[in-house]
Scaffold this motif. Structure first.
Motif, PDB file in Angstrom:
ATOM      1  N   GLY A 101       0.818  -1.209   0.000  1.00 27.43           N
ATOM      2  CA  GLY A 101       0.000   0.000   0.000  1.00 27.43           C
ATOM      3  C   GLY A 101       0.849   1.255   0.000  1.00 27.43           C
ATOM      4  N   GLY A 104       2.164   1.978  -3.413  1.00 27.90           N
ATOM      5  CA  GLY A 104       1.186   2.290  -4.446  1.00 27.90           C
ATOM      6  C   GLY A 104       0.956   1.157  -5.422  1.00 27.90           C
ATOM      7  N   GLU A 106      -1.185  -1.225  -5.992  1.00 26.65           N
ATOM      8  CA  GLU A 106      -2.518  -1.700  -5.647  1.00 26.65           C
ATOM      9  C   GLU A 106      -2.848  -3.021  -6.328  1.00 26.65           C
ATOM     10  OE1 GLU A 106      -4.428  -0.601  -3.308  1.00 26.65           O
ATOM     11  OE2 GLU A 106      -2.907   0.907  -2.849  1.00 26.65           O
ATOM     12  N   ARG A 109      -1.179  -5.733  -4.417  1.00 27.44           N
ATOM     13  CA  ARG A 109      -1.810  -5.902  -3.115  1.00 27.44           C
ATOM     14  C   ARG A 109      -3.143  -6.629  -3.255  1.00 27.44           C
ATOM     15  NH1 ARG A 109      -3.169  -1.429   1.526  1.00 27.44           N
ATOM     16  NH2 ARG A 109      -4.150  -0.292  -0.181  1.00 27.44           N
ATOM     17  N   GLU A 110      -3.921  -6.249  -4.248  1.00 27.10           N
ATOM     18  CA  GLU A 110      -5.203  -6.915  -4.464  1.00 27.10           C
ATOM     19  C   GLU A 110      -4.999  -8.385  -4.811  1.00 27.10           C
ATOM     20  OE1 GLU A 110      -7.285  -4.710  -7.407  1.00 27.10           O
ATOM     21  OE2 GLU A 110      -7.500  -2.921  -6.138  1.00 27.10           O
ATOM     22  N   VAL A 146      -7.816  -2.936   3.672  1.00 25.50           N
ATOM     23  CA  VAL A 146      -7.721  -3.914   2.592  1.00 25.50           C
ATOM     24  C   VAL A 146      -7.561  -5.341   3.113  1.00 25.50           C
ATOM     25  CG1 VAL A 146      -6.250  -4.680   0.676  1.00 25.50           C
ATOM     26  CG2 VAL A 146      -6.850  -2.266   0.907  1.00 25.50           C
TER      27      VAL A 146
END
Length: 302
Positions: A101, A104, A106, A109-110, A146
């Motif tokens: 996170g 940046g 994303e 991370r997802e 998240v």
């Protein structure tokens, strides 16, 4: 979270004096993520607000995403106590999600959270015993964090049986886990009624053990008294290191024990050095012995 904020403030000041590298830089980013994802009331002193995130990201030793997912898959398929390598793997994923996170990243991370969720969904019986840890971690997260769905999935593994594996989860959930906080143990002359044995209590305040140092071997021992001679042997006994402020588990390792009648003798090893279970676990986790709470968790079938 106050201890996390203090530790991050110390790392931030050290970073300004001499840039943090490797594991220290990664640790600072993990702590910052924990504070960022915490409920609004969490503290944020000035030192936290001046962390050089960009510099830390460049210098940190960030674990490989695929390797962490592989570790989780392996732990889920293993036969070890869930509170050991499996819990460690889940916390590693939590840490990496926070650092991604900051970066940046994303999409990465997802992907990390989605694949971890998919792995957990295949083996609900393995994660069901970790519901207590999942509840503690979820309570330390702000709404919408998240990583929250991962810990909620672990809580759901206990609540939503849908297969033979889930039935196994319910069986494991009926195990009883005793948490015994380990006191500071003075050296004693002998293990006798007159010796300086220390009473050890469970979460309800009931004394179920004594702690002492064996005068012949120098071992630190716990003498846990079971309800009766017919009580089954413990399924496992592990030493856990917990953060002092949040009681968040950092990691664990198995302990050796022997059974004599109603008594279970658990060895914590020597006072210091590689033969000390406490010092060995702290060294593996990269923390000081005095900065964590040690608990012995005894898991037994009901």
């Amino acid at each position: 979270m106050r201890k996390a904020a203090r530790e991050l403030g110390e790392l931030s000041r050290a970073d300004r004096h001499s840039p943090l590298e490797g594991a220290d830089a990664y640790r600072a980013l993990v702590l910052l993520a924990r504070l960022r994802d915490a409920p609004p009331a969490a503290p944020a002193p000035g030192d936290v607000l001046t962390v050089d995130v960009a510099g830390l990201l460049q210098r940190c030793a960030r674990p490989d995403l695929d390797e962490i997912l592989t570790s989780l898959a392996s732990a889920l398929e293993g036969a070890e106590e869930p509170g050991g390598p499996l819990l460690d793997a889940l916390l590693d994923i939590d840490d990496l999600a926070g650092v991604l996170g900051h970066a940046g990243e994303e999409a990465a991370r997802e992907r990390l959270v989605a694949e971890a969720l998919a792995l957990v969904a295949r083996r609900p019986e393995r994660v069901a015993p970790l519901a207590g840890w999942a509840e503690m971690r979820r309570a330390a997260l702000a709404p919408g964090a998240v990583i929250t769905p991962l810990w909620e999935a672990i809580l759901g593994a206990v609540l939503a049986p849908s297969s033979g594996r889930a039935q196994s989860a319910l069986t494991q959930a009926h195990e009883r886990a005793l948490a015994l906080q380990i006191p500071e143990l003075p050296r004693v002359a002998a293990h006798t009624v007159m010796a300086d044995d220390l009473a050890v209590h469970d979460a309800s305040g009931q004394q179920i053990a004594v702690a002492y140092v064996d005068p012949q071997t120098g071992e630190r021992l716990l003498d846990i008294t079971l309800p009766s001679r017919d009580t089954p042997d413990p399924a496992s006994i592990r030493l856990f290191a917990l953060r002092r402020d949040t009681r968040e588990p950092l990691g664990s390792e198995p302990l050796s024990f022997e059974r004599e009648g109603r008594d279970v003798y658990v060895s914590l090893g020597q006072d210091v050095g590689p033969e000390s279970a406490r010092h060995r676990l702290a060294a593996r986790l990269g923390v000081d012995v005095g900065d964590v709470i040690f608990e012995v968790r005894l898991r037994e079938e009901r």
